[in-house]
Design a protein around this motif. Structure first.
Motif, PDB file in Angstrom:
ATOM      1  N   PRO A 185       0.838  -1.181  -0.007  1.00 15.95           N
ATOM      2  CA  PRO A 185      -0.133   0.097  -0.220  1.00 15.95           C
ATOM      3  C   PRO A 185       0.787   1.202   0.039  1.00 15.95           C
ATOM      4  N   THR A 186       2.043   1.209   0.299  1.00 15.65           N
ATOM      5  CA  THR A 186       2.776   2.459   0.352  1.00 15.65           C
ATOM      6  C   THR A 186       4.135   2.409  -0.617  1.00 15.65           C
ATOM      7  N   GLY A 187       4.276   1.512  -1.392  1.00 16.04           N
ATOM      8  CA  GLY A 187       5.218   1.551  -2.405  1.00 16.04           C
ATOM      9  C   GLY A 187       5.200   0.292  -3.589  1.00 16.04           C
ATOM     10  N   ILE A 188       5.973   0.814  -4.701  1.00 16.74           N
ATOM     11  CA  ILE A 188       5.956  -0.138  -5.645  1.00 16.74           C
ATOM     12  C   ILE A 188       7.487  -0.395  -6.023  1.00 16.74           C
ATOM     13  N   MET A 189       7.687  -1.736  -6.142  1.00 12.83           N
ATOM     14  CA  MET A 189       9.155  -2.020  -6.691  1.00 12.83           C
ATOM     15  C   MET A 189       9.038  -2.930  -7.977  1.00 12.83           C
ATOM     16  N   VAL A 190       9.759  -2.617  -8.794  1.00 10.85           N
ATOM     17  CA  VAL A 190       9.664  -3.365 -10.247  1.00 10.85           C
ATOM     18  C   VAL A 190      10.966  -3.411 -11.004  1.00 10.85           C
ATOM     19  N   THR A 191      11.094  -4.844 -11.199  1.00 13.26           N
ATOM     20  CA  THR A 191      12.600  -5.044 -11.925  1.00 13.26           C
ATOM     21  C   THR A 191      12.268  -5.614 -13.162  1.00 13.26           C
ATOM     22  N   ILE A 192      13.145  -5.287 -14.145  1.00 13.56           N
ATOM     23  CA  ILE A 192      12.986  -5.964 -15.653  1.00 13.56           C
ATOM     24  C   ILE A 192      14.205  -6.311 -16.010  1.00 13.56           C
ATOM     25  N   GLU A 193      14.380  -7.270 -16.815  1.00 10.47           N
ATOM     26  CA  GLU A 193      15.566  -7.942 -17.346  1.00 10.47           C
ATOM     27  C   GLU A 193      15.346  -8.433 -18.629  1.00 10.47           C
ATOM     28  N   ARG A 194      16.164  -8.120 -19.599  1.00 10.59           N
ATOM     29  CA  ARG A 194      16.206  -8.629 -21.127  1.00 10.59           C
ATOM     30  C   ARG A 194      17.602  -8.846 -21.562  1.00 10.59           C
ATOM     31  N   ASN A 253      19.840  -8.253 -23.763  1.00 16.57           N
ATOM     32  CA  ASN A 253      20.811  -7.372 -24.127  1.00 16.57           C
ATOM     33  C   ASN A 253      20.828  -6.024 -23.193  1.00 16.57           C
ATOM     34  N   LEU A 254      19.881  -6.213 -21.918  1.00 14.56           N
ATOM     35  CA  LEU A 254      19.536  -5.144 -21.357  1.00 14.56           C
ATOM     36  C   LEU A 254      20.000  -5.512 -19.832  1.00 14.56           C
ATOM     37  N   SER A 255      20.650  -4.614 -19.072  1.00 19.05           N
ATOM     38  CA  SER A 255      21.139  -4.842 -17.614  1.00 19.05           C
ATOM     39  C   SER A 255      19.868  -4.853 -16.680  1.00 19.05           C
ATOM     40  N   LEU A 256      20.195  -5.522 -15.894  1.00 18.29           N
ATOM     41  CA  LEU A 256      19.034  -5.485 -14.838  1.00 18.29           C
ATOM     42  C   LEU A 256      18.436  -4.192 -14.667  1.00 18.29           C
ATOM     43  N   SER A 257      17.319  -3.532 -14.551  1.00 15.12           N
ATOM     44  CA  SER A 257      16.961  -2.363 -14.219  1.00 15.12           C
ATOM     45  C   SER A 257      15.500  -2.362 -13.291  1.00 15.12           C
ATOM     46  N   THR A 258      15.751  -1.727 -12.167  1.00 15.08           N
ATOM     47  CA  THR A 258      14.761  -1.618 -11.005  1.00 15.08           C
ATOM     48  C   THR A 258      14.458  -0.252 -10.932  1.00 15.08           C
ATOM     49  N   LYS A 259      13.268  -0.138 -10.399  1.00 13.93           N
ATOM     50  CA  LYS A 259      12.395   1.329  -9.975  1.00 13.93           C
ATOM     51  C   LYS A 259      11.499   0.830  -8.846  1.00 13.93           C
ATOM     52  N   VAL A 260      11.883   1.679  -7.812  1.00 13.24           N
ATOM     53  CA  VAL A 260      11.243   1.900  -6.596  1.00 13.24           C
ATOM     54  C   VAL A 260      10.637   3.223  -6.370  1.00 13.24           C
ATOM     55  N   VAL A 261       9.273   3.115  -6.010  1.00 17.38           N
ATOM     56  CA  VAL A 261       8.271   4.460  -5.637  1.00 17.38           C
ATOM     57  C   VAL A 261       7.742   4.350  -4.476  1.00 17.38           C
TER      58      VAL A 261
END
Length: 127
Positions: A53-62, A64-72
């Motif tokens: 309820p107080t936050g979002i954490m998302v990680t994507i990987e592909r 040819n793409l390094s691991l990318s994470t976003k936290v809000v």
């Protein structure tokens, strides 16, 4: 689809959509599902979404793409089910390929800036 895709822009779009949903009173599972569907439409190797309820954490990987994470962090919440419905439709249209990423950002901004109910309307319906 474009030859050069901006994965950061896609990640930001998905997370911002989820953030607005969460701020508008959507359930955490719905927010997770929406973010995941948007990102999986771009065939990422791995998509991990965790919403509380107080936050979002998302990680994507592909490949040819390094691991990318976003936290809000989500601080303010209200109940705006009209906005949740519009955001759901936006994500469906995007995943189905009916709108581009830029059109999605435009609609997202419109939804974000939409005014809430008039206080007299709220009082009327509560009575």
């Amino acid at each position: 689809m474009q030859a050069e895709i901006n994965y950061e822009k896609i990640l930001n779009f998905a997370v911002h959509t989820g953030e607005l949903m969460l701020k508008s009173g959507a359930e955490t599972y719905r927010v997770e599902d929406t973010i995941t569907r948007i990102l999986k439409s771009h065939h990422f190797h791995s998509v991990d979404t965790f919403v509380i309820p107080t936050g979002i954490m998302v990680t994507i990987e592909r490949e040819n793409l390094s691991l990318s994470t976003k936290v809000v962090r989500v601080k303010n919440r209200s109940t705006r089910l009209d906005r949740v419905e519009r955001l759901n439709q936006l994500s469906r249209d995007y995943v189905d390929g009916l709108i581009t990423l830029d059109e999605g950002y435009t609609r997202l901004k419109e939804i974000e800036q939409s005014s809430s109910y008039n206080p007299f309307t709220v009082i009327f319906w509560m009575a």
